[in-house]
Design a protein around this motif. Structure first.
Motif, PDB file in Angstrom:
ATOM      1  N   GLY A 148      10.898  14.708 -23.010  1.00  0.00           N
ATOM      2  CA  GLY A 148      11.753  14.029 -23.467  1.00  0.00           C
ATOM      3  C   GLY A 148      11.410  12.384 -23.606  1.00  0.00           C
ATOM      4  N   GLN A 149      12.348  11.658 -23.171  1.00  0.00           N
ATOM      5  CA  GLN A 149      12.089  10.440 -23.310  1.00  0.00           C
ATOM      6  C   GLN A 149      11.321   9.637 -22.008  1.00  0.00           C
ATOM      7  N   ASN A 150      11.393  10.638 -21.102  1.00  0.00           N
ATOM      8  CA  ASN A 150      10.553  10.380 -19.844  1.00  0.00           C
ATOM      9  C   ASN A 150       8.943  10.756 -19.726  1.00  0.00           C
ATOM     10  N   ALA A 151       8.524  10.316 -18.785  1.00  0.00           N
ATOM     11  CA  ALA A 151       6.816  10.758 -18.402  1.00  0.00           C
ATOM     12  C   ALA A 151       6.947  10.850 -16.983  1.00  0.00           C
ATOM     13  N   TRP A 152       5.935  11.464 -16.353  1.00  0.00           N
ATOM     14  CA  TRP A 152       5.738  11.515 -15.065  1.00  0.00           C
ATOM     15  C   TRP A 152       4.104  11.376 -14.992  1.00  0.00           C
ATOM     16  N   MET A 153       3.773  10.656 -14.173  1.00  0.00           N
ATOM     17  CA  MET A 153       2.252  10.349 -13.865  1.00  0.00           C
ATOM     18  C   MET A 153       1.873  10.059 -12.476  1.00  0.00           C
ATOM     19  N   ASN A 154       0.652   9.926 -12.054  1.00  0.00           N
ATOM     20  CA  ASN A 154       0.163   9.907 -10.740  1.00  0.00           C
ATOM     21  C   ASN A 154      -0.757   8.360 -10.755  1.00  0.00           C
ATOM     22  N   VAL A 155      -0.260   7.691  -9.391  1.00  0.00           N
ATOM     23  CA  VAL A 155      -1.220   6.458  -9.415  1.00  0.00           C
ATOM     24  C   VAL A 155      -1.930   6.634  -8.166  1.00  0.00           C
ATOM     25  N   LEU A 156      -3.196   6.388  -7.992  1.00  0.00           N
ATOM     26  CA  LEU A 156      -4.059   6.452  -6.797  1.00  0.00           C
ATOM     27  C   LEU A 156      -4.273   5.052  -6.372  1.00  0.00           C
ATOM     28  N   ALA A 157      -3.675   4.831  -5.296  1.00  0.00           N
ATOM     29  CA  ALA A 157      -3.948   3.270  -4.730  1.00  0.00           C
ATOM     30  C   ALA A 157      -5.299   3.239  -4.025  1.00  0.00           C
ATOM     31  N   LYS A 158      -5.592   2.021  -3.830  1.00  0.00           N
ATOM     32  CA  LYS A 158      -7.021   1.731  -3.126  1.00  0.00           C
ATOM     33  C   LYS A 158      -7.349   2.365  -1.704  1.00  0.00           C
ATOM     34  N   ASP A 159      -5.763   2.584  -1.031  1.00  0.00           N
ATOM     35  CA  ASP A 159      -5.992   3.138   0.298  1.00  0.00           C
ATOM     36  C   ASP A 159      -6.084   4.561   0.183  1.00  0.00           C
ATOM     37  N   GLY A 160      -6.359   5.180  -1.075  1.00  0.00           N
ATOM     38  CA  GLY A 160      -6.834   6.497  -1.015  1.00  0.00           C
ATOM     39  C   GLY A 160      -5.416   7.471  -1.149  1.00  0.00           C
ATOM     40  N   PRO A 194       0.883  -1.105  -0.091  1.00  0.00           N
ATOM     41  CA  PRO A 194      -0.054  -0.105  -0.075  1.00  0.00           C
ATOM     42  C   PRO A 194       0.916   1.263   0.009  1.00  0.00           C
ATOM     43  N   VAL A 195       0.320   2.326  -0.840  1.00  0.00           N
ATOM     44  CA  VAL A 195       1.227   3.549  -0.796  1.00  0.00           C
ATOM     45  C   VAL A 195       1.392   4.257   0.556  1.00  0.00           C
ATOM     46  N   GLN A 196       0.098   4.067   1.202  1.00  0.00           N
ATOM     47  CA  GLN A 196       0.505   4.689   2.622  1.00  0.00           C
ATOM     48  C   GLN A 196       1.605   3.852   3.610  1.00  0.00           C
ATOM     49  N   THR A 197       1.769   2.696   3.325  1.00  0.00           N
ATOM     50  CA  THR A 197       2.840   1.765   3.919  1.00  0.00           C
ATOM     51  C   THR A 197       4.261   2.442   3.421  1.00  0.00           C
ATOM     52  N   LEU A 198       4.354   2.646   2.228  1.00  0.00           N
ATOM     53  CA  LEU A 198       5.385   3.356   1.712  1.00  0.00           C
ATOM     54  C   LEU A 198       5.926   4.718   2.186  1.00  0.00           C
ATOM     55  N   VAL A 199       4.968   5.560   2.312  1.00  0.00           N
ATOM     56  CA  VAL A 199       5.135   6.663   2.705  1.00  0.00           C
ATOM     57  C   VAL A 199       5.429   6.872   4.190  1.00  0.00           C
ATOM     58  N   GLU A 200       4.618   6.079   4.910  1.00  0.00           N
ATOM     59  CA  GLU A 200       4.972   6.053   6.693  1.00  0.00           C
ATOM     60  C   GLU A 200       6.336   5.202   6.850  1.00  0.00           C
ATOM     61  N   ASN A 201       6.659   4.235   6.131  1.00  0.00           N
ATOM     62  CA  ASN A 201       7.997   3.702   6.251  1.00  0.00           C
ATOM     63  C   ASN A 201       9.025   3.886   5.226  1.00  0.00           C
ATOM     64  N   GLY A 202       9.037   5.202   5.016  1.00  0.00           N
ATOM     65  CA  GLY A 202      10.106   5.666   3.686  1.00  0.00           C
ATOM     66  C   GLY A 202      11.376   5.255   3.869  1.00  0.00           C
ATOM     67  N   LYS A 203      11.973   5.288   5.039  1.00  0.00           N
ATOM     68  CA  LYS A 203      13.472   4.746   5.278  1.00  0.00           C
ATOM     69  C   LYS A 203      13.515   3.565   5.039  1.00  0.00           C
ATOM     70  N   THR A 204      12.356   2.688   5.392  1.00  0.00           N
ATOM     71  CA  THR A 204      12.567   1.144   5.051  1.00  0.00           C
ATOM     72  C   THR A 204      12.684   0.817   3.808  1.00  0.00           C
ATOM     73  N   TYR A 205      11.706   1.396   2.839  1.00  0.00           N
ATOM     74  CA  TYR A 205      11.686   1.348   1.650  1.00  0.00           C
ATOM     75  C   TYR A 205      12.535   1.912   0.577  1.00  0.00           C
ATOM     76  N   ASP A 206      13.138   2.880   1.255  1.00  0.00           N
ATOM     77  CA  ASP A 206      13.931   4.053   0.331  1.00  0.00           C
ATOM     78  C   ASP A 206      15.190   3.198  -0.530  1.00  0.00           C
ATOM     79  N   GLU A 207      14.926   3.328  -1.824  1.00  0.00           N
ATOM     80  CA  GLU A 207      15.611   2.817  -2.885  1.00  0.00           C
ATOM     81  C   GLU A 207      15.737   1.147  -3.240  1.00  0.00           C
ATOM     82  N   GLN A 208      14.517   0.715  -2.513  1.00  0.00           N
ATOM     83  CA  GLN A 208      14.193  -0.499  -2.783  1.00  0.00           C
ATOM     84  C   GLN A 208      13.267  -0.787  -3.633  1.00  0.00           C
ATOM     85  N   VAL A 209      13.176  -2.096  -4.331  1.00  0.00           N
ATOM     86  CA  VAL A 209      12.298  -2.498  -5.558  1.00  0.00           C
ATOM     87  C   VAL A 209      10.686  -2.800  -4.949  1.00  0.00           C
ATOM     88  N   VAL A 210       9.816  -1.913  -5.319  1.00  0.00           N
ATOM     89  CA  VAL A 210       8.641  -2.160  -4.527  1.00  0.00           C
ATOM     90  C   VAL A 210       7.454  -2.543  -5.958  1.00  0.00           C
TER      91      VAL A 210
END
Length: 163
Positions: A54-66, A24-40
């Protein structure tokens, strides 16, 4: 034969254990240090707009946790997404695998994910927002009441002047 079956079993167990669990995105945000630079891996609705640079794009994803999170991806990955979520549409449901950064230098310190892969799980679709009948009746009642008030005050203002 027993050794071969055991070997197949071990391979299956290792393959299953190496698969990423959706976080869950909330888990990533709340535990940022744990997941920092980890594949999720996250899952959610592609929303808003896709910003191509250029060759990159930026988008947003809304998770089920809001909670929403920014995704930095390639232009080609972003082109897979056909419908973005907004008031009129339910966006494509996507599965994003990538590296989580609680402070991505490339994005001025934004908490985001640099996508390795984006998979469309379910296509988006138009939404239909029906107005509940009770609200429609109440709005018509208020309109009628407003009309009566306007007529009443106009009549009051047209009274003959007192001499």
């Amino acid at each position: 034969m027993l050794q071969r079956s055991f070997l197949i079993f071990i391979i299956l167990v290792l393959a299953a254990s190496s698969a990423l669990a959706i976080i869950p995105v909330q888990t990533l945000v709340e535990n940022g240090k744990t997941y920092d630079e980890q594949v999720v891996e996250i899952q959610g609705e592609a929303i808003g707009d896709i910003l191509v640079r250029g060759q990159n794009a930026w988008m947003n994803v809304l998770a089920k946790d809001g909670n929403a999170i920014g995704i930095l991806c390639s232009k080609e990955q972003a082109q897979q997404i056909k419908i973005l979520g907004n008031y009129k549409n339910r966006g494509d449901e996507v599965l994003v695998t990538g590296t989580f950064y609680r402070f991505m230098k490339e994005q001025s310190g934004e908490t985001s994910i640099k996508a390795q892969s984006i998979t469309i799980i379910r296509s988006g679709y138009p939404t239909n927002h029906k107005i509940p009948q009770e609200r429609l009746i109440f709005a018509l009642f208020l309109l009628l009441l407003t009309g009566i008030a306007i007529l009443y005050f106009q009549k009051e203002n047209k009274a003959p002047p007192k001499t």
